[in-house]
Design an enzyme around this catalytic site. Sequence first.
Site: not given
Length: 253
Positions: A143, A156
């Site tokens: 990400s 996350y």
Amino acid sequence: MSGTQRRTALVTGGGSGIGRAIALRLAADGFATAVLDLDKDAAESVAGEARGSGHEAMAVAGVDVSDRVQVNAAFEVVRSAFGPVVTLVNNAGKSGFKEFLKITDASWDQIMAVNLSGPFYCCQAAIPDMIEAGWGRIVNISSSSAHSGQQYMTHYVSSKAGLIGLTKSLALEFGPKGITVNTVPPGFVDTPMLRGSEQRGLLGSSVEDIAAVTPVRRAGRPEDIAAACSFLVSEEAGYITGQIIGVNGGRNT
Ligand code: NAP
């Protein structure tokens, strides 16, 4: 392995969004493609779509990447049907949004289990096939938030930063075996995950407003990530390993 031999690819989280686009692209590229997803119907629908376009694909549906027993069983099913799994895209991911001091142990553990332990299990399942073949390709979908940090997403972002570490270390260990390992960190790609964040007010703005200030003036498409994966798993990308290939419209440079 010669280019004329059949190659098998397995894409986790292949039933939706970015994973769906990657699975369809690899199938179109000529890989016998296994679409693994927790969502049974979604995995079967994507595999059916690929087959409907004349490509070779199968679903491994209802498999949770955070469960090693399920992962090993799924790889065995794919191996029996399509042969050794020499191409792996670890795409399945779980998002989370919480003030740091309110993140529970259970939520931290669940996100780590899906986003980091899942790729660990899948890599351990696939790499022996790749060593045997003397050829392998792994792409981990991390990400862009692991470049930049992201408030309220510490669990996350930490999991995705770990995935980058996994990528770099595996690249060094298995380069001599003909295996490349790279990571694509997407940024702002229009998928159900992104729209879910928008609907819950977590983006701070609409997808369209953010697209208007993105350097390339649009949101990413799942196909943008699939194109990068297609190249990274190709024969000609054999000198690229341990790299972070950002696909984010210039939002992170
Ligand atoms: P998505 O549309 O939510 O797709 C993710 C897929 O993974 C879903 O089909 C989901 O199934 C499946 N999945 C979730 N947990 C799983 C598990 N434990 N085992 C097997 N499959 C599981 O998300 P996306 O936006 O395409 O994201 C794909 C990847 O890109 C993720 O790793 C995400 O973190 C990363 N990413 C996306 C963006 C973005 O802008 N969209 C940005 C940065 C990174 P269910 O629907 O059943 O949960």
